[in-house]
Enzyme design. Sequence first.
Site, PDB file in Angstrom:
ATOM      1  N   GLY A 173       0.837  -1.198   0.000  1.00  0.00           N
ATOM      2  CA  GLY A 173       0.000   0.000   0.000  1.00  0.00           C
ATOM      3  C   GLY A 173       0.867   1.240   0.000  1.00  0.00           C
ATOM      4  O   GLY A 173       2.019   1.213  -0.448  1.00  0.00           O
ATOM      5  N   SER A 174       0.311   2.321   0.499  1.00  0.00           N
ATOM      6  CA  SER A 174       1.010   3.603   0.418  1.00  0.00           C
ATOM      7  C   SER A 174       2.129   3.698   1.461  1.00  0.00           C
ATOM      8  O   SER A 174       2.113   2.998   2.477  1.00  0.00           O
ATOM      9  CB  SER A 174       0.003   4.729   0.632  1.00  0.00           C
ATOM     10  OG  SER A 174      -0.534   4.623   1.935  1.00  0.00           O
ATOM     11  N   GLY A 188       2.198   2.425   5.339  1.00  0.00           N
ATOM     12  CA  GLY A 188       3.300   1.511   5.647  1.00  0.00           C
ATOM     13  C   GLY A 188       4.065   1.959   6.895  1.00  0.00           C
ATOM     14  O   GLY A 188       4.436   1.145   7.743  1.00  0.00           O
ATOM     15  N   GLU A 192       5.649  -3.410   0.980  1.00  0.00           N
ATOM     16  CA  GLU A 192       5.788  -3.039  -0.443  1.00  0.00           C
ATOM     17  C   GLU A 192       5.019  -1.747  -0.621  1.00  0.00           C
ATOM     18  O   GLU A 192       3.784  -1.741  -0.631  1.00  0.00           O
ATOM     19  CB  GLU A 192       5.189  -4.125  -1.339  1.00  0.00           C
ATOM     20  CG  GLU A 192       5.898  -5.469  -1.259  1.00  0.00           C
ATOM     21  CD  GLU A 192       7.268  -5.461  -1.894  1.00  0.00           C
ATOM     22  OE1 GLU A 192       7.702  -4.422  -2.414  1.00  0.00           O
ATOM     23  OE2 GLU A 192       7.918  -6.523  -1.855  1.00  0.00           O
ATOM     24  N   CYS A 226       2.163   0.116  -8.666  1.00  0.00           N
ATOM     25  CA  CYS A 226       3.271   0.618  -7.855  1.00  0.00           C
ATOM     26  C   CYS A 226       4.518   0.834  -8.694  1.00  0.00           C
ATOM     27  O   CYS A 226       5.164   1.870  -8.605  1.00  0.00           O
ATOM     28  CB  CYS A 226       3.545  -0.341  -6.710  1.00  0.00           C
ATOM     29  SG  CYS A 226       3.712  -2.034  -7.259  1.00  0.00           S
TER      30      CYS A 226
HETATM   31  P1  NAD Z   1      -3.374   2.443   1.372  1.00  0.00           P
HETATM   32  O1  NAD Z   1      -2.101   2.518   2.125  1.00  0.00           O
HETATM   33  O2  NAD Z   1      -4.337   3.545   1.491  1.00  0.00           O
HETATM   34  O3  NAD Z   1      -4.177   1.114   1.784  1.00  0.00           O
HETATM   35  C1  NAD Z   1      -3.577  -0.162   1.741  1.00  0.00           C
HETATM   36  C2  NAD Z   1      -4.270  -1.067   2.740  1.00  0.00           C
HETATM   37  O4  NAD Z   1      -3.998  -0.605   4.070  1.00  0.00           O
HETATM   38  C3  NAD Z   1      -5.789  -1.133   2.623  1.00  0.00           C
HETATM   39  O5  NAD Z   1      -6.196  -2.469   2.789  1.00  0.00           O
HETATM   40  C4  NAD Z   1      -6.244  -0.275   3.797  1.00  0.00           C
HETATM   41  O6  NAD Z   1      -7.512  -0.623   4.253  1.00  0.00           O
HETATM   42  C5  NAD Z   1      -5.195  -0.608   4.831  1.00  0.00           C
HETATM   43  N1  NAD Z   1      -5.053   0.365   5.924  1.00  0.00           N
HETATM   44  C6  NAD Z   1      -5.582   1.601   6.054  1.00  0.00           C
HETATM   45  N2  NAD Z   1      -5.164   2.185   7.201  1.00  0.00           N
HETATM   46  C7  NAD Z   1      -4.342   1.297   7.813  1.00  0.00           C
HETATM   47  C8  NAD Z   1      -3.577   1.310   9.015  1.00  0.00           C
HETATM   48  N3  NAD Z   1      -3.561   2.374   9.827  1.00  0.00           N
HETATM   49  N4  NAD Z   1      -2.842   0.219   9.315  1.00  0.00           N
HETATM   50  C9  NAD Z   1      -2.818  -0.860   8.498  1.00  0.00           C
HETATM   51  N5  NAD Z   1      -3.515  -0.925   7.340  1.00  0.00           N
HETATM   52  C10 NAD Z   1      -4.281   0.131   7.009  1.00  0.00           C
HETATM   53  O7  NAD Z   1      -2.935   2.184  -0.137  1.00  0.00           O
HETATM   54  P2  NAD Z   1      -3.892   2.076  -1.425  1.00  0.00           P
HETATM   55  O8  NAD Z   1      -4.425   3.443  -1.705  1.00  0.00           O
HETATM   56  O9  NAD Z   1      -4.839   0.949  -1.270  1.00  0.00           O
HETATM   57  O10 NAD Z   1      -2.846   1.659  -2.569  1.00  0.00           O
HETATM   58  C11 NAD Z   1      -2.115   2.608  -3.295  1.00  0.00           C
HETATM   59  C12 NAD Z   1      -0.681   2.683  -2.844  1.00  0.00           C
HETATM   60  O11 NAD Z   1      -0.135   1.379  -2.753  1.00  0.00           O
HETATM   61  C13 NAD Z   1       0.219   3.430  -3.786  1.00  0.00           C
HETATM   62  O12 NAD Z   1       1.085   4.293  -3.072  1.00  0.00           O
HETATM   63  C14 NAD Z   1       1.041   2.353  -4.464  1.00  0.00           C
HETATM   64  O13 NAD Z   1       2.268   2.771  -4.971  1.00  0.00           O
HETATM   65  C15 NAD Z   1       1.146   1.352  -3.382  1.00  0.00           C
HETATM   66  N6  NAD Z   1       1.380   0.005  -3.926  1.00  0.00           N
HETATM   67  C16 NAD Z   1       2.613  -0.558  -3.788  1.00  0.00           C
HETATM   68  C17 NAD Z   1       2.873  -1.797  -4.333  1.00  0.00           C
HETATM   69  C18 NAD Z   1       4.224  -2.445  -4.204  1.00  0.00           C
HETATM   70  O14 NAD Z   1       4.348  -3.632  -4.422  1.00  0.00           O
HETATM   71  N7  NAD Z   1       5.259  -1.726  -3.828  1.00  0.00           N
HETATM   72  C19 NAD Z   1       1.874  -2.475  -5.020  1.00  0.00           C
HETATM   73  C20 NAD Z   1       0.618  -1.872  -5.147  1.00  0.00           C
HETATM   74  C21 NAD Z   1       0.385  -0.632  -4.581  1.00  0.00           C
END
Ligand code: NAD
Length: 468
Positions: free
Chosen positions: A224-225, A229, A246, A280
């Site tokens: 995720g973001s 992270g 990631e 990503c």
């Molecule tokens: P996000 O961080 O908003 O959400 C990711 C997940 O985290 C979701 O399931 C969300 O419900 C959960 N979440 C929310 N708050 C949390 C907390 N406090 N603790 C733990 N989990 C929590 O990301 P997104 O908007 O779903 O995805 C987009 C981002 O992900 C982009 O920045 C992208 O670059 C990144 N991404 C990275 C990869 C990689 O492999 N490096 C792959 C795909 C996406």
Amino acid sequence: MLDFSMTIGGRKVAGMERFAVYNPATGAVVGHAPNASPADLDDAVAAARAAFPAWAALPDAARAAACAALAAKLGEQAEEIARLITLEQGKPLGALGSRFEMGGAQAWAGYTAGLSLPVKVIQDDNTGRVELHRKPIGVVGSITPWNWPVMIAIWHILPALRAGNTVVIKPSPYTPLSTLRAVEVMNGVLPAGVLNVITSDDQLANIGAAMSGHEGIGKIVFTGSCATGERVMATAARTMKRLTLELGGNDAGIVLPDCDPAVLAEGLFWGAFINNGQTCAAMKRLYVHDSIHDAVCDALVAFARGVKVGNGMDEASVLGPVNNRMQHDKVSRLVADATQTGRVLLGGAPDDGLFFPITLVADLPEDAPLIREEQFGPALPIIRYTEVEEAIAAANASENGLGGSVWSRDIGRAKEIALRLECGSAWINRHGAIQPNAPFGGVKRSGIGREFGEEGLAEMTDMQTLFC
Ligand code: NAD
């Protein structure tokens, strides 16, 4: 209406409350997902813990066979799950869309099923024998994003299970349905409790945060973001959880002057615009040598004009809408700024609903937000350079370090430059291509750890050194 249940301990659990999931192409409600409470999370972790001893004690070949069966099962339901992905994520069924995603999920599942981590003999002589054993950690908590919901779920689940762990997965609130269904399908070939799924809208309770701090979870694998992270890492510290993170990227591509723009255009386009840029490791900044800059811009515009953007359920669509309002607002903000300071070559203004046209912008100042921030959407800045050292320095002037690429006919020269890029993966004459046997992950703030291949499998284990 598509209403799915959670799977906890092999049972279907509807949850006390539900939340709506929307089709980004139409705004219509696609279905509902259970809104888990902290008690549901406790149940899921308890089920995974209960299933762990027997799963971990299975002979390695039996676990490999179960993982292979799981990959096959997923294949049987690929079309149904692909349709769910399109409905809730927006990407087209065809092209590099949801069928492609399901193909990837199967390929990764099948390959990972066949991996193993044999005991490593470090020393075996008349002074003694030292062995390194890889042991499962326990319960792995998987938290996934909305861009490639099922493929990323498989990247988390398969190595965790293959190594002998049990899993609790929590998908993004934007794309929970395809994961709920995929886990239900996979439970058809797994013992109860080995793989559990819970869903949450992040409002009733932040289940991701609760997982990161949960005493019963030994490892979190999070995609995720960067901002989330960091929160995961902070929350996980108290229980010393193992982590694979990631996170986001702001990948640069560098085009050297010896390239033929017409030959490059298609590869450059898909390097940046796969899944509407919501990937990503998509190329998010393109540095082009001054001598061919304008020709590359023209070739990209010509290619992009032929790409049909539309509702993903329409077989003719090649790209769909942006997945959600927050992401659409972010892309709109970055592009609105870019239209003031740069030269828009294509697109530039938001379309109806969550659609956003393919946007190409040249001649931006170095500090433009569209260059500095991760856009994660269908807008690419093209930046002119004269000295390759400038381009390398600019590519590396980012707090992220997921991927990077160099484009040239001179592979030796391209390789030299690629090795100087500060990123976890570097490609020559392509961008973002990943494969199940090649470790993938970020440096700098793009994350910690690697997925895929033996290195990824090893991250799902703890080590024990045995002195015989
Ligand atoms: P996000 O961080 O908003 O959400 C990711 C997940 O985290 C979701 O399931 C969300 O419900 C959960 N979440 C929310 N708050 C949390 C907390 N406090 N603790 C733990 N989990 C929590 O990301 P997104 O908007 O779903 O995805 C987009 C981002 O992900 C982009 O920045 C992208 O670059 C990144 N991404 C990275 C990869 C990689 O492999 N490096 C792959 C795909 C996406």
